[in-house]
Enzyme design. Sequence first.
Site, short mmCIF file in Angstrom:
data_model
loop_
_atom_site.label_atom_id
_atom_site.label_comp_id
_atom_site.label_asym_id
_atom_site.label_seq_id
_atom_site.Cartn_x
_atom_site.Cartn_y
_atom_site.Cartn_z
CB CYS A 140 -0.74 0.01 1.12
SG CYS A 140 -2.23 -1.11 1.05
CG HIS A 141 0.59 3.76 2.09
ND1 HIS A 141 -0.12 3.13 2.87
CD2 HIS A 141 -0.25 4.62 1.27
CE1 HIS A 141 -1.67 3.52 2.60
NE2 HIS A 141 -1.50 4.41 1.59
N GLY A 142 4.30 1.10 0.97
CA GLY A 142 5.94 0.91 0.93
C GLY A 142 6.67 0.52 2.29
#
Lengths: 176, 689
Positions: A140-142
């Site tokens: 999703c956001h690393g």
Amino acid sequence: MTTASSADHPTRRDFLFVATGAAAAVGGAATLWPFVSQMNPDASTIAAGAPIEVDLTPIAEGQDIKVFWRGKPIYISHRTKKQIDEARSVPVSSLPDPQTDQARVKPGHDQWLVVVGICTHLGCIPIAHEGNYDGFFCPCHGSQYDTSGRIRQGPAPTNLAVPPYQFVSDSKIQIG
Amino acid sequence: MSGPSDYQPSNPVLKWIERRLPIIGLVHSSFVAYPTPRNLNYWWTFGAILSLMLALQIVTGVVLAMHYTPEATMAFKSVESIVRDVNYGWLLRNMHAAGASMFFFAVYIHMFRGLYYGSYKEPREILWILGVIIYLLMMATGFMGYVLPWGQMSFWGATVITNLFSAIPYVGESIVTLLWGGYAVGNPTLNRFFSLHYLLPFVIAGVVVLHVWALHVAGQNNPAGVEPKTAKDTVAFTPYATIKDLFGVSCFLLFFAWFIFYMPNYLGDPENYIPANPGVTPAHIVPEWYYLPFYAILRSIPNKLAGVIAMFSAILILAFLPWLDTAKTKSSKYRPLAKQFFWIFVVVCVLLGWLGGKPPEGIYVIAGRILTFSYFAYFLIVLPLLSRIETPRPVPNSIADDVLAKTGSKATPMVSTVIALMVAGALFAGSAQNARAEQQEVPPSQKWSFAGPFGKFDRGSLQRGLKVYKEVCSACHGLSYIAFRNLADPGGPGYSTAQAAAFASDYKVKDGPNDQGEMFERPGRPADYFPSPFPNEQAARVANGGALPPDLSLIAKARSYERGFPQFVIDFFTQFQEQGPNYVDALLQGYEEKPPAGVSLPEGSYYNKYFPGHAIKMPKPLNDGQVTFDDGSPATVAQYAKDVTTFLMWAAEPHMEARKRLGLQVFVFLILFAGLMYFTKKKVWAEAH
């Protein structure tokens, strides 16, 4: 309302009004409670959240499985020697959420990592064996977690949570 | 809502808002400064009571919808899990179900009040018509809500009521198919009824806003029926009307709470604790009590289409009331003849309601026709005629004169009318019960430890009953709504969590699939439900000579018998709710070796004194000495029957003890609160006189 009569019996009158108002407030608040309480998990949901037992024998070294407990994915990783060493060679003070690998596994069962597979950033499910640290990578956001499930890089603030669990035998754990 | 407000806020923030959106001024002019006639009696508090009921129905309904599943195979079960598992679910469900009845009870009083005091007359015609629209919407909403639990009465009520539309010539059948979304009442019907049941209350709320708007334009009518002329005729809405309304509300809540906490099943039909079965119609289809008068009108007309037209006309005729009754005098207080006819009309309505619950045979049909004629005659003959021939008594010059004329002698008629109305309400409620099971032997009333306002289950009896169920009944009967964990719930058999877990582990429960994709058996866990003895209905029927042994989870609430008049009225006050247990207990002991002379039983049936029709497929289940109790209780059929019935009552309502305990607390509070409200109201009004 006139002021004349309240000047006559100020205390008795005020007491009545305050008592009625207070009773209404108490009654209203008490009535509100069931409407709030009903939002909580019901009895069948709580009962379904009872501890579960997981047999570890089918999990080969280097593999991991995903089981569900209370609707949450739990990763159970059978770590290799290399993964354990990697996790233990990192200086704890350099971690965003400092915690030793030993504190995240059960003594004597160093090869088993059991973590809640929910990214501590915003709740996505990280992918195992991905990312720069051979741990978990959240698409999703690393956010990147290491082989101990600790946050190493990215927006997640804390390490992957370790659920309550215990070893029932060497090859069986009970989660919950 | 009555012209521009003269409200001037002093707070700068409020000033800022008020210049942009004069909402505080609107509230102030509508509900604070609004002049209300000073002679309003307590019948006028029902407007506030109805507003409260609407709000309460919406709030409890929204909450119930969070837990309810509108799907034909799951709806019934989801309602049961609301009552059993959701925190305070039993309370919310009782509030909503009894709330519907209370809403109608209040609306009928509100309507009769309007009728008596001529509140539909010029300039309040639109106000009245909006009220009729609200009433129609309420009926539609109430009907669709009753369908949602998907019990037998839900299903067959839905079938009968939607079939009313099949009476329409040419397009009737198509309309009915359109309403159902299928070839019969089924899942699509349930789905759309749920959707509409959620929507319509907000439509009602919208029309209520118009209703209040129209009210505040025309001003309230009052018992004297003369319009306010000077400031002396009115008082400010707040605090005078507000406090009086709140006192009325607090008294009404006492009445409401009686149903919620002590008589939750009094107004319901036991049949609705049986899941919907499209293959079997209940012996007597009876709508909820508030539809009974119209149901009686429908049935008293022998022609299908004419019956449906008559039923709808009976409601729609109300909308034409302002033009049927053209008398100048508003209040029936000053119309000696209209007053008498009004009370005759009330009696006609109550009797129609009573008939609605009776089977349509013999004398009831004739009585129904006479009463139907009387109902319409009141509107079409009596009122238009009276408007022309009646000489009214002189009305007071002003409201202030009216107040001065009668000081002191107003409480008595109110009290007697309240009593009369309560008896009438009970008559309605009871008539629904009356319709059931005629030629049945009445089971003897037993002493139950769980009866009455302080009733509690006897723990020993529950444990023994569980043993009887496990060793005897469970061979054929399921108990599928009870989980093993429930055995450790407070208010239950009193086992510890560990004991319940141990009890569960004795059972084999089917689980799976496992990693190999196969189903497997494992020991039961507390979260598991009692396994059913048969895998499906067909297997159960084959093993039991074609009969289906019913699931016992709700049997103690799903069985009943006629109590008769006036017993059911007394039952309301004594909180008698134990028809189900009495019946189950009697049935278990009601077997006779040989049927009485002249009675022949079908093959594979047994004679039971208390079973409707007497021919029961279940062989005598209990015999002396069959089950041994550890606590030394006698091993007799009477003891087994009593214990297993107690257990089944708990199974049907596991939170009964919590209900009665909370009920007591609520009553203590409400009585105190109503008392405080009374004195506060007196204090506030002391300055107005």
